[in-house]
Design a protein around this motif. Sequence first.
Motif, PDB file in Angstrom:
ATOM      1  N   ILE A 148       0.837  -1.201   0.000  1.00 36.27           N
ATOM      2  CA  ILE A 148       0.000   0.000   0.000  1.00 36.27           C
ATOM      3  C   ILE A 148       0.877   1.258   0.000  1.00 36.27           C
ATOM      4  N   GLY A 149       0.853   2.009  -1.094  1.00 36.54           N
ATOM      5  CA  GLY A 149       1.535   3.299  -1.131  1.00 36.54           C
ATOM      6  C   GLY A 149       0.686   4.357  -0.469  1.00 36.54           C
ATOM      7  N   LEU A 150       1.203   4.926   0.629  1.00 40.13           N
ATOM      8  CA  LEU A 150       0.434   5.897   1.415  1.00 40.13           C
ATOM      9  C   LEU A 150       0.686   7.336   1.008  1.00 40.13           C
ATOM     10  N   GLY A 151       1.660   7.564   0.126  1.00 43.59           N
ATOM     11  CA  GLY A 151       1.993   8.937  -0.210  1.00 43.59           C
ATOM     12  C   GLY A 151       2.964   9.532   0.795  1.00 43.59           C
ATOM     13  N   PRO A 152       3.222  10.830   0.688  1.00 41.12           N
ATOM     14  CA  PRO A 152       4.309  11.450   1.441  1.00 41.12           C
ATOM     15  C   PRO A 152       4.012  11.779   2.901  1.00 41.12           C
ATOM     16  N   GLY A 153       2.757  11.657   3.357  1.00 45.73           N
ATOM     17  CA  GLY A 153       2.494  11.946   4.767  1.00 45.73           C
ATOM     18  C   GLY A 153       1.133  12.516   5.068  1.00 45.73           C
ATOM     19  N   ASP A 154       0.557  13.252   4.146  1.00 51.35           N
ATOM     20  CA  ASP A 154      -0.774  13.807   4.350  1.00 51.35           C
ATOM     21  C   ASP A 154      -1.808  12.695   4.126  1.00 51.35           C
ATOM     22  N   PRO A 155      -2.627  12.349   5.126  1.00 46.69           N
ATOM     23  CA  PRO A 155      -3.628  11.278   4.937  1.00 46.69           C
ATOM     24  C   PRO A 155      -4.574  11.537   3.768  1.00 46.69           C
ATOM     25  N   GLU A 156      -4.772  12.805   3.390  1.00 46.48           N
ATOM     26  CA  GLU A 156      -5.651  13.102   2.270  1.00 46.48           C
ATOM     27  C   GLU A 156      -5.018  12.778   0.925  1.00 46.48           C
ATOM     28  N   LEU A 157      -3.698  12.490   0.924  1.00 43.07           N
ATOM     29  CA  LEU A 157      -3.025  12.092  -0.310  1.00 43.07           C
ATOM     30  C   LEU A 157      -2.980  10.576  -0.491  1.00 43.07           C
ATOM     31  N   PHE A 160       2.779 -16.208  -3.079  1.00 45.68           N
ATOM     32  CA  PHE A 160       1.440 -15.679  -2.851  1.00 45.68           C
ATOM     33  C   PHE A 160       1.123 -14.600  -3.884  1.00 45.68           C
ATOM     34  N   ASP A 161      -0.165 -14.384  -4.102  1.00 46.92           N
ATOM     35  CA  ASP A 161      -0.570 -13.268  -4.959  1.00 46.92           C
ATOM     36  C   ASP A 161      -0.156 -11.961  -4.283  1.00 46.92           C
ATOM     37  N   ALA A 162       0.398 -11.062  -5.078  1.00 48.42           N
ATOM     38  CA  ALA A 162       0.835  -9.770  -4.533  1.00 48.42           C
ATOM     39  C   ALA A 162       0.394  -8.665  -5.475  1.00 48.42           C
ATOM     40  N   GLU A 163      -0.170  -7.618  -4.923  1.00 49.63           N
ATOM     41  CA  GLU A 163      -0.607  -6.475  -5.721  1.00 49.63           C
ATOM     42  C   GLU A 163      -0.058  -5.201  -5.100  1.00 49.63           C
ATOM     43  N   VAL A 164       0.507  -4.356  -5.959  1.00 50.77           N
ATOM     44  CA  VAL A 164       1.101  -3.093  -5.500  1.00 50.77           C
ATOM     45  C   VAL A 164       0.153  -1.946  -5.819  1.00 50.77           C
ATOM     46  N   ILE A 165      -0.156  -1.154  -4.806  1.00 51.17           N
ATOM     47  CA  ILE A 165      -0.993   0.037  -4.971  1.00 51.17           C
ATOM     48  C   ILE A 165      -0.068   1.251  -4.948  1.00 51.17           C
ATOM     49  N   PRO A 166       0.189   1.868  -6.078  1.00 47.56           N
ATOM     50  CA  PRO A 166       1.168   2.960  -6.107  1.00 47.56           C
ATOM     51  C   PRO A 166       0.738   4.148  -5.267  1.00 47.56           C
ATOM     52  N   GLY A 167       1.726   4.918  -4.822  1.00 45.98           N
ATOM     53  CA  GLY A 167       1.460   6.092  -4.007  1.00 45.98           C
ATOM     54  C   GLY A 167       2.210   7.310  -4.501  1.00 45.98           C
ATOM     55  N   VAL A 168       1.808   8.486  -4.055  1.00 49.20           N
ATOM     56  CA  VAL A 168       2.489   9.737  -4.397  1.00 49.20           C
ATOM     57  C   VAL A 168       3.873   9.726  -3.759  1.00 49.20           C
ATOM     58  N   THR A 169       4.909   9.983  -4.539  1.00 43.42           N
ATOM     59  CA  THR A 169       6.272   9.949  -4.002  1.00 43.42           C
ATOM     60  C   THR A 169       6.626  11.251  -3.284  1.00 43.42           C
ATOM     61  N   SER A 170       7.658  11.167  -2.476  1.00 43.18           N
ATOM     62  CA  SER A 170       8.145  12.360  -1.776  1.00 43.18           C
ATOM     63  C   SER A 170       8.661  13.399  -2.759  1.00 43.18           C
ATOM     64  N   ILE A 171       9.150  12.955  -3.907  1.00 43.07           N
ATOM     65  CA  ILE A 171       9.647  13.905  -4.915  1.00 43.07           C
ATOM     66  C   ILE A 171       8.503  14.761  -5.442  1.00 43.07           C
ATOM     67  N   SER A 172       7.374  14.122  -5.736  1.00 40.77           N
ATOM     68  CA  SER A 172       6.215  14.881  -6.211  1.00 40.77           C
ATOM     69  C   SER A 172       5.720  15.850  -5.145  1.00 40.77           C
ATOM     70  N   ALA A 173       5.703  15.398  -3.890  1.00 45.25           N
ATOM     71  CA  ALA A 173       5.246  16.266  -2.804  1.00 45.25           C
ATOM     72  C   ALA A 173       6.192  17.442  -2.610  1.00 45.25           C
ATOM     73  N   ALA A 174       7.508  17.188  -2.714  1.00 45.79           N
ATOM     74  CA  ALA A 174       8.483  18.266  -2.537  1.00 45.79           C
ATOM     75  C   ALA A 174       8.373  19.287  -3.663  1.00 45.79           C
ATOM     76  N   SER A 175       8.199  18.796  -4.886  1.00 46.01           N
ATOM     77  CA  SER A 175       8.023  19.704  -6.019  1.00 46.01           C
ATOM     78  C   SER A 175       6.781  20.573  -5.827  1.00 46.01           C
ATOM     79  N   ALA A 176       5.692  19.962  -5.333  1.00 47.04           N
ATOM     80  CA  ALA A 176       4.468  20.719  -5.085  1.00 47.04           C
ATOM     81  C   ALA A 176       4.678  21.754  -3.986  1.00 47.04           C
TER      82      ALA A 176
END
Length: 495
Positions: A8-17, A126-142
């Motif tokens: 599970i990709g959670l993104g850079p830290g903001d729960p809304e991301l 086992f079956d494995a599925e990756v859920i991508p998340g917003v990277t820290s690079i994208s968050a820093a650029s924003a």
Amino acid sequence: MAGTLYGIGLGPGDPELVTVKAARIIGEADVIAFHSARHGRSISRAVAAPYLRDGQIEEHLVYPVTTETVDHPGGYQGAIDDFYAEAAATLAAHLAAGRTVALLAAGDPLFYSSYMHMHKRLCDRFDAEVIPGVTSISAASAALGVPLVERDEVLTVLPGTLPAEELTRRLRETDSAAILKLGRTFPTVRRALADAGRLAEASYVERASTAGQRVQPLADVDETAVPYFSIAIVPSPSNNPAAQIRPGSGEVVVVGLGPGDDAWTTPEVRDAVAGATDIVGYTTYVNRVPVRPGQHRHASDNKVESERAAMALDLAKRGARVAVVSSGDPGVFAMAAAVVEMAGDEQWRDVPVRVLPGLTAAHAVASRVGAPLGHDYAMISLSDRLKPWDIVAQRISAVAAADMAMAIYNPASRSRTWQVAAMKDLLLEHRSPDTPVIVGRDVAGPEESVRIVPLGDLEPSEIDMRTLLIVGSSQTAVVESGGERKVFTPRRYPG
């Protein structure tokens, strides 16, 4: 049936991301797994907290070591490998029992993440599925509000754990950079940015997208208070306010692009060209420079060197960072002399001028056949456009009489067709007709050809402006090596 592993990709830290899909799977999973250091505080769990439900099993995977020393017999790596094996066994037990496991990962699960170590150990069973998340690079650029790259520009992602020399090299070669894993590596990263000439362009973003977010120029950061979850960003020059024109900030850098192959352009020159606001040069050489957004190009004819130098100095006087481009080395029959001469004029004396060397055409041609310039040698231009032919002839005779090898630049052009024959006659007064002559045309270009001919057989009509000649001394020899003819001038001289 076995359960599914979700990264599970959670993104850079903001729960809304957190993405909609990631939030749904977190809420549905039987087991929520997350990592932390020994202090027990998990950033990933805190971000996912709004999406958890009662009754879920939680697996807290605690690293046995982070940066401290360890007494494990295998050292740090041995301790970490054992930890990953144990953590994978824990998750495998849940999966084998049919439970779905959501393994939380800050940012993206396959981008410098702990999840990937579990994925590699479990995805074949086992079956494995990756859920991508917003990277820290994208968050820093924003957070900066500055684009990182556009069009054909290149973004390089670097771990701060690289040696300073390697960081410096890569920072010089790229348009834009993001440097992760700061913390204790920050002093090394700052030194590398300074050595690459990009410290003033770099920004520091700490805990991007969270309530603790902090943004400031990297040069101003207190290196004793840099957390691991921070990032250095160097936007491309076209998008970087620190790289734009400012009054009094201009300079002229005269660079050598090398003889033709981009691989022969030095990283130092690439960095100077990439950081320039203006490119000035002969049209053929300007066309060798990649087009960059926001960069101005000033191409001109090959016969206006003084005017080109004056234009470059005028631009720099108004605050532009100007790269004057030459083929080969700028100090060898190229633009460096013209720029330095013009810079001595009173109106431009306050404009800084630098010259960056390049691989010469003579050395490029020589390398194709061995070492014909292995001893004393001279470089002579056959062009009589800027000096009379009498001087050219005098120098050819003097070098030939001194028994030195020589590299002949500008041997012919559409309007100059007789000088090669005249040079041959002068050389034969001092050299044997068997003297090796290397005829290199368009070396490192698409029409490259390199031939070795005796001086007596040199055919002037076959020589053009794209050709460079190397004439050997009396000691220059041709040998067979690996099925090819090679030429060398020995470093020893008889007597």
